[in-house]
Structures are given as structure tokens and as C-alpha cells.
Design a protein around this motif. Structure first.
Motif, short mmCIF file in Angstrom:
data_model
loop_
_atom_site.label_atom_id
_atom_site.label_comp_id
_atom_site.label_asym_id
_atom_site.label_seq_id
_atom_site.Cartn_x
_atom_site.Cartn_y
_atom_site.Cartn_z
N ALA A 233 53.70 13.61 45.51
CA ALA A 233 53.05 12.31 45.61
C ALA A 233 53.01 11.82 47.05
CB ALA A 233 53.77 11.29 44.72
N ALA A 234 54.08 12.09 47.81
CA ALA A 234 54.12 11.64 49.20
C ALA A 234 53.02 12.31 50.02
CB ALA A 234 55.49 11.95 49.80
N TYR A 235 52.81 13.61 49.79
CA TYR A 235 51.76 14.32 50.53
C TYR A 235 50.39 13.80 50.13
CZ TYR A 235 48.86 18.11 52.33
OH TYR A 235 47.90 18.84 52.99
N GLN A 236 50.17 13.62 48.85
CA GLN A 236 48.86 13.18 48.39
C GLN A 236 48.55 11.75 48.84
OE1 GLN A 236 48.31 13.89 44.20
NE2 GLN A 236 49.22 15.93 44.29
N ALA A 237 49.58 10.95 49.06
CA ALA A 237 49.35 9.58 49.52
C ALA A 237 48.87 9.54 50.96
CB ALA A 237 50.63 8.77 49.38
N THR A 238 49.20 10.57 51.73
CA THR A 238 48.81 10.59 53.13
C THR A 238 47.66 11.55 53.42
OG1 THR A 238 50.47 12.29 53.62
CG2 THR A 238 51.14 9.99 53.86
N ALA A 239 47.34 12.42 52.47
CA ALA A 239 46.35 13.46 52.73
C ALA A 239 44.92 12.94 52.64
CB ALA A 239 46.53 14.63 51.77
N GLN A 248 41.31 19.72 50.18
CA GLN A 248 40.78 20.25 51.43
C GLN A 248 41.86 20.36 52.50
OE1 GLN A 248 37.85 21.52 52.07
NE2 GLN A 248 38.17 21.80 54.29
N ARG A 249 42.65 19.30 52.62
CA ARG A 249 43.71 19.33 53.63
C ARG A 249 44.76 20.37 53.28
NH1 ARG A 249 47.65 14.31 55.54
NH2 ARG A 249 49.16 15.62 56.65
#
Length: 406
Positions: A233-239, A248-249
């Protein structure tokens, strides 16, 4: 088992040099005092109605920006005493001028000391933040050299981002029940923005090294750790704002890596031919160099290097560990592309193979010192990417059983 077979590149001698820089905390203080002395001297020899206390007030203001807090207080008090004594006591008989000189100089000096106080507090806060960040970064990447029962790994790490100790490159050395495991990797990108992916791979490597006997399963665990990070969730919140942006990222963030493995105990002892078995898995990383005791430098290439971590799903072929036999007295140097792709002002790449041939006879600490200094000279101290170098060699005093003797 494969035995190395390669050519020794021609090496030309070279010289290294660069400008020396000397810094002193007292130099700004001395310059401010000299400026104040000149203003006071001119003020004393000019007419009484020509007041230079405004120019003298620049001394404590400058000190507040360039000097320490104590130096600023000293300059401020000195300026106040000189200007008040000259314009309010010795040369003025008008009460208004005396009060104006006293109040005006007091305000200027007080403002300077207040600025210096705030600057000191800001510097102290920055130092605490820097110390906290350094501790966090050192927990991610332990300081070199690192040693296991049979291997010593030394090297250096240079982040391309100012004030950062780590960035997009990672490394680790783990002493496990199955032998020594060494990792060097490079996250796509540079700077602090790559720490998340690097930490995910490092965490998975440290855990897998203790519980996975073979290198191939350990590499799979590292790639799974990167996939979990991309799904967090942390990655998806910033990606990105949408699922497509996240996908894509994540597809563009991969990690090249080399994972080395050596055995422990009798299995790590040199054979009758004086060679020791070493395994490694190449995940799209730069080929390492072998530095022989005779000064020869050879590049250890794999016929079919695997895909970087994060791109393994693109190929049905699993990553395979290669087993090689290396001379017991050789060293293995692995690095990231921040070294080989470092450019000089004319755009030329750093000639690592040639430089290593020049320093091959040096002990490891001296070799690394020469490499670090020459890399700075080649780039003018401006690396475009993070750079990491590891040199692996058998530990001194390692007996035939692969353990440390004595």
C-alpha cells in the motif's frame, strides 16, 4: 565446474592528480575582524561628521552568516564598543546623537546575534537530522569491510546525491550455515528515491541466505520480495493515482544483482590444483573482475546472464547458478555501473579494466584508495550515478579446512 580462461588486457601507465583544497573555520572570522579594523581606522582619520558606523555594522551581520555564534558575539560586542565610544562619547556633544548612536548600534548588533542564534539552532537541528539519517542508512548498508569465517569483503560506496550515504546501489555479506553469501546490486534510478526497492531486496536476501541452501532459491526469494514491495500500500500510494500508473512504475523499477556463494568447512578448502569452488548468479549485472596474484586482471563473463530482479516473469528460463574454480589467492572485484559509466568532462567512460591492471599488485585497501581517488579525478568529483565497489578475497589465516586458524 568451469575454470577461468581469458585474456589479459593491455594496460598503459597513467598519472593521477587534482587540486588540493584547504578550509578553515577561522578564516571568515579573521576577514571580518580585518574589515572592521579598516572601517575603524578610516573612521578615526576622517571628519567627525562623516559617520561610518553603518559600514561597521556590516561586520557583525556578516559574522552572523559566516562565523560561529561565539565569534559573532565577539564581533558584535567589539563593534558596539568601538562605534559607541567614537561617535557617542569621544566626538559628539549632542545628546540626540549619543542616544542615536547607542540605540542604532545596539539594534544592529542585537539583530546580528539573534541571526547567529537562530542559525546555530538550525545547524544543530540539521546535525541531529543528519545523524539520524546516517544511523538509518548504516542500518541498511553496513560499513565495509565485512568478514565471515573464510572471506573478507572490502570496498566503498559513493552516493550521487549530496549529503546521502546510500542511494540506488546495495550490497551485503552474510555468514550462513551453508557458507558465505555476498550480494551487490543496482536499483534502476539513483538517489534516495530508490531506497524502498533496495531495502526490499536486501531484506529478502538476508532472510533467504540463512534458510535457502542453494543460490537459485535465494534469488527467487529476493525477486518475490521486490514484487511484494511493489504491491504494498505504501508503494502504491506514492507510485501514482491510478492502477495503470502503479503498474507502469513497477515495471520500470528493477534491480540488477550478482549473488556469490562460497562453501564452508572442508568443501571450501583448495583442491589439489590450488583452486576453490565459487558459485554465483548473475541477474543482469556487470561482470566481475578476477585479480590474480600475478597481477593479471580478467573479466568473468557468463554466456547467458539472467534478467534483472523484477523482470524474471518475462522469461520462462530460471536463473542458474554458475560454478567456477578460482585460484585461492585471487581476488574478485564487483562494481555497479556508476563506476564503469562514470564520465569525464569530455564524455569519456571510466577505463576500469586498465586501471585495475595498474593496481593489481597492491593490497586491497590501497587498491580501493587508488580507485576511489582516480574515480573522483576522472569525474571532477561529480558522479552522475551511485557507485559501489566490492573486493572479495579469502580471509588471512584461513586454514585448509576453510576456517579461521589460531
Amino acid at each position: 565446474m568451469e575454470v577461468w580462461d581469458g585474456e589479459i588486457p593491455y594496460v598503459t601507465p597513467f598519472r593521477r592528480g587534482g587540486p588540493a583544497t584547504v578550509s578553515s573555520r577561522n578564516l571568515p572570522f579573521a576577514l571580518v575582524l580585518a574589515y572592521l579594523g579598516v572601517v575603524v581606522a578610516v573612521d578615526l582619520v576622517t571628519a567627525a561628521n562623516l559617520r561610518l558606523d553603518v559600514f561597521a555594522a556590516l561586520a557583525p551581520l556578516t559574522a552572523a552568516v559566516l562565523c560561529t555564534y561565539r565569534q559573532t558575539v565577539f564581533v558584535g560586542i567589539l563593534d558596539f564598543c568601538l562605534m559607541v565610544a567614537h561617535h557617542a562619547v569621544l566626538t559628539s556633544d549632542v545628546a540626540v546623537n549619543r542616544v542615536g548612536s547607542f540605540v542604532g548600534n545596539a539594534l544592529m548588533v542585537g539583530a546580528s546575534i539573534a541571526v547567529a542564534w537562530l542559525r546555530r539552532d538550525g545547524d544543530a537541528l540539521l546535525e541531529r537530522v543528519r545523524a539520524t539519517g546516517e544511523a538509518a542508512q548504516r542500518a541498511l548498508l553496513r560499513p565495509l569491510p565485512l568478514r565471515t569465517g573464510s572471506v573478507v569483503v572490502d570496498g566503498f560506496y559513493v552516493s550521487s546525491q549530496r549529503e546521502a550515504l546510500v542511494g540506488g546501489d546495495i550490497y551485503e555479506v552474510v555468514d550462513t550455515p551453508y557458507g558465505t553469501r555476498v550480494l551487490i546490486g543496482d536499483v534502476r534510478g539513483k538517489g534516495l528515491g530508490t531506497l524502498g526497492a533496495g531495502a526490499a531486496v536486501l531484506t529478502a536476501f538476508r532472510e533467504a541466505a540463512y534458510h535457502r541452501r542453494d543460490l537459485e532459491s535465494g534469488v527467487r526469494a529476493m525477486e518475490q520480495g521486490l514484487y511484494r514491495y511493489h504491491r504494498s500500500a505504501a508503494y502504491q500510494a506514492t507510485a501514482g493515482a491510478s492502477a495503470d500508473d502503479v503498474a507502469q512504475r513497477a515495471s520500470e523499477e528493477f534491480v540488477t544483482a550478482l549473488v556469490f556463494g562460497t562453501a564452508e568447512g572442508p568443501a571450501a578448502a583448495p583442491g589439489a590444483d590450488g583452486e576453490v569452488p565459487v558459485e554465483f548468479v548473475d541477474c543482469g549485472h556487470l561482470a566481475p573482475f578476477l585479480i590474480g596474484s600475478d597481477g593479471a586482471v580478467r573479466e568473468l563473463r557468463t554466456p547467458d546472464p539472467g534478467l534483472p530482479l523484477g523482470l524474471g516473469d518475462l522469461s520462462p528460463q530460471p536463473r542458474i547458478a554458475r560454478r567456477v574454480a578460482l585460484p585461492a589467492d585471487c581476488r574478485v572485484l564487483a562494481c555497479t555501473d556508476g563506476v564503469t559509466e562514470a564520465r569525464d568532462p569530455r564524455g569519456g567512460f571510466y577505463p576500469l579494466a586498465e586501471r585495475l591492471g595498474t593496481w593489481a599488485a597492491l593490497p586491497t585497501p590501497e587498491l580501493l584508495a587508488e580507485l576511489r581517488a582516480d574515480l573522483d579525478a576522472h569525474t571532477g568529483g561529480r558522479l552522475q550515478d551511485d557507485a559501489a565497489v566490492l573486493v572479495m578475497e579469502r580471509a588471512p589465516g584461513c586454514d585448509a579446512a576453510g576456517a579461521v586458524s589460531g
